[in-house]
Design a protein around this motif. Structure first.
Motif, mmCIF file in Angstrom:
data_model
loop_
_atom_site.group_PDB
_atom_site.id
_atom_site.type_symbol
_atom_site.label_atom_id
_atom_site.label_comp_id
_atom_site.label_asym_id
_atom_site.label_seq_id
_atom_site.Cartn_x
_atom_site.Cartn_y
_atom_site.Cartn_z
ATOM 1 N N UNK A 437 35.396 44.159 36.462
ATOM 2 C CA UNK A 437 36.204 45.275 36.831
ATOM 3 C C UNK A 437 35.485 46.313 36.558
ATOM 4 N N UNK A 438 35.784 47.417 37.371
ATOM 5 C CA UNK A 438 35.139 48.678 37.000
ATOM 6 C C UNK A 438 36.261 49.700 37.383
ATOM 7 N N UNK A 439 36.938 49.456 38.373
ATOM 8 C CA UNK A 439 38.134 50.517 38.609
ATOM 9 C C UNK A 439 39.558 49.861 38.896
ATOM 10 N N UNK A 440 40.568 50.593 38.731
ATOM 11 C CA UNK A 440 41.791 50.094 39.184
ATOM 12 C C UNK A 440 42.500 51.093 39.945
ATOM 13 N N UNK A 441 43.286 51.007 41.013
ATOM 14 C CA UNK A 441 44.077 51.893 41.696
ATOM 15 C C UNK A 441 45.671 51.768 41.172
ATOM 16 N N UNK A 442 46.206 52.755 40.722
ATOM 17 C CA UNK A 442 47.543 52.744 40.066
ATOM 18 C C UNK A 442 48.429 53.507 40.919
#
Length: 549
Positions: A437-442
């Protein structure tokens, strides 16, 4: 061999002599009683015993002593004799300190002074502690070494399995010098690599292979029991303890590790009898030891795949093709966290995306931005624990606040911790990363945004382990097992329910002699205490069923 030692320490000479006198009167034939009148003096005596190679079975310490109180002494003594049983002598006014000591030094018992007559108030306690010491495996723990990739899902699963089963290990990244030597000696094995203390090499082991290597029981010792308990969470452990203590030959089968979801909790603060809280691992370990003391067999990595009635017997089948029969069965399989349905997350599970507390990963989150998804107690407990290590913990909740699903005491704790931030009305819509995991979209009321993230722990509701019960017992539309009045109200009992005709017992399923306890039961209260109560009640109803059979 020299006798094992019972050491007693009290700064009041009169009390000290009285304790030693009572101990010698009953135990002098099997144990040597050593008396000290201060904490430092008692520690010096223990050091001399250690140098001579003498074993110490029991430490009895008064709480109120100058220089070093009883709890402080026991805390130091644990380093010298970690397997000695620990008893604190205390006055009624100091019971709060004694209760705190249960967690600080894993206190085994506290005794209120005075204890006369000793036959009623003193000896039964000491007898139980010495029996526990004699039964315990006091061999020094041997540590395994686990070599794996930092973001390998299977490496995480191996470490989680060992941690939750209380097996100490050393974790080595495959890039470390010591790891390189082990990999070379093992002949370039598949990772993760597990090396036991005796040099046994396990390349990418299954849970069953790992369990066998560390001495966990993976097969039953008999083919027929009075009671089979399926599931080792609080309900299953409660049922096992009560079943064993009431004379039923009992076996508990657990797929992963004792404690269930509760076993992953860093701190349970609303469980009766633990005013300062207790970790799920501590609670599970004590319950497991208690069950073993009553003769319960505990089977690890046992996956149950079927259940059927054969005359009066109830027979379960396991994934390896084995069968275990019993007079009665208690289903306590609990629930698992639901998967977060968002693009990119499935392939990152175990590589930055974790379902549940993932205790083995928590220290790795030091100085990181960590995301916790969910608004119930398990999410709150995880956030509080993670905040000890992380730079900042972000709690993401779909609702407009925590009050709807989280206990008040946890909401207050979270509000008082400066590096926890609660984001309401927020959901995860995607995750991405190369290998981890490197990025999340919220998404929230203001739209979507992308944040850098290496760690996300998900607690978004649960689903029951009941697929294997299709066509065997009645379940509700969500898969939870229906019992007792719920069956009769819905008209779901088979026409030939039982002879002579009777209504099902409160926790009995649509198959007579099979009961459900804990979170797997429809309409159960999702709390540790109620799950334990279900387990105890189920055993009482098993007795009633057996009497009527």
């Amino acid at each position: 061999m020299s006798k094992a030692v019972i050491l007693t320490v009290d700064d009041d000479p009169g009390v000290s002599r009285a304790v030693a006198r009572d101990l010698r009167r009953r135990y002098a034939e099997r144990y040597r009683v050593v008396r000290a009148e201060s904490g430092p003096q008692a520690l010096e005596a223990l050091r001399e015993l250690k140098l001579r190679g003498d074993d110490t079975a029991l430490l009895v310490a008064d709480h109120r002593m100058p220089e070093m109180n009883g709890v402080e002494f026991l805390e130091h003594a644990m380093d010298l004799y970690p397997y000695a049983r620990r008893v604190l002598l205390t006055a009624y006014a100091d019971t709060d300190a004694a209760i705190r000591a249960i967690n600080v030094v894993d206190l085994d018992h506290y005794l209120l002074k005075p204890w006369n007559p000793p036959e009623e108030k003193f000896y039964p306690v000491i007898d139980a502690q010495l029996e526990g010491w004699e039964r315990a495996d006091r061999r020094a723990p041997t540590e395994l070494r686990v070599v794996g990739h930092r973001w390998s899902a299977r490496s995480y699963e191996v470490r989680d399995f060992l941690a939750r089963n209380q097996v100490p290990y050393t974790w080595l990244l495959d890039t470390a010098p010591e790891a390189a030597e082990l990999l070379k000696a093992a002949g370039d094995p598949e990772l993760p690599l597990v090396v036991t203390s005796d040099g046994t090499v396990l390349s990418a082991p299954t849970d069953a292979e790992l369990a066998a290597a560390v001495g966990l029981s993976t097969a039953p010792g008999a083919r027929f029991y009075d009671l089979v308990v399926v599931g080792g969470g609080p309900a299953g452990l409660g049922a096992a303890v009560y079943g064993g203590s009431e004379g039923l030959r009992t076996v508990l089968i657990e797929r992963h590790a004792s404690g269930g979801q509760a076993g992953q909790s860093s701190r349970i603060e609303n469980y009766l009898g633990f005013p300062d809280g207790v970790s799920g691992a501590q609670l599970a370990d004590r319950a497991r030891r208690q069950a073993e003391r009553f003769g319960v067999e505990l089977i690890t990595t046992g996956e149950v795949t079927g259940l059927e009635a054969r005359g009066r017997a109830r027979v379960i089948t396991t994934a390896d093709g084995g069968e275990i029969a019993a007079h009665a069965v208690i289903l306590a399989t609990g629930v698992t966290y639901r998967k977060l349905e968002a693009p990119g997350l499935e392939e990152l599970t175990g590589a930055g995306v974790f379902y549940g507390a993932a205790m083995s990963e928590v220290p790795e989150c030091r100085d990181s931005e960590v995301y916790v998804v969910g608004g119930a107690n398990s999410a709150g407990q995880a956030a509080v624990n993670l905040a000890r290590f992380a730079r900042r913990v972000h709690i993401l909740v779909r609702a407009d606040g925590l009050e709807r699903s989280m206990s008040h005491y946890l909401i207050e704790q979270i509000a008082a911790i400066p590096n926890i931030e609660v984001h309401t009305g927020t959901v995860v819509v995607a995750g991405e990363g190369e290998g981890h995991l490197e990025r999340l979209t919220l998404r929230d009321a203001d739209g979507e945004r992308t944040v850098d993230a290496q760690w996300m722990f998900v607690f978004i509701g649960a689903r029951p382990h009941t697929e294997w019960l299709d066509g065997v017992v009645e379940r509700d539309e969500r898969g939870y097992v229906l019992t007792g009045p719920d069956l009769t109200e819905r008209g779901l009992l088979p026409a030939n329910w039982t002879t002579p005709a009777r209504p099902p017992h409160f926790l009995e399923t649509s198959l007579p002699g099979v009961f459900a306890a804990g979170d797997v039961r429809a309409e159960s209260i999702k709390r540790v205490a109620s799950a334990v109560g279900d387990g105890a009640m189920a055993v009482a109803l098993v007795h009633r069923y057996l009497e009527q059979a």
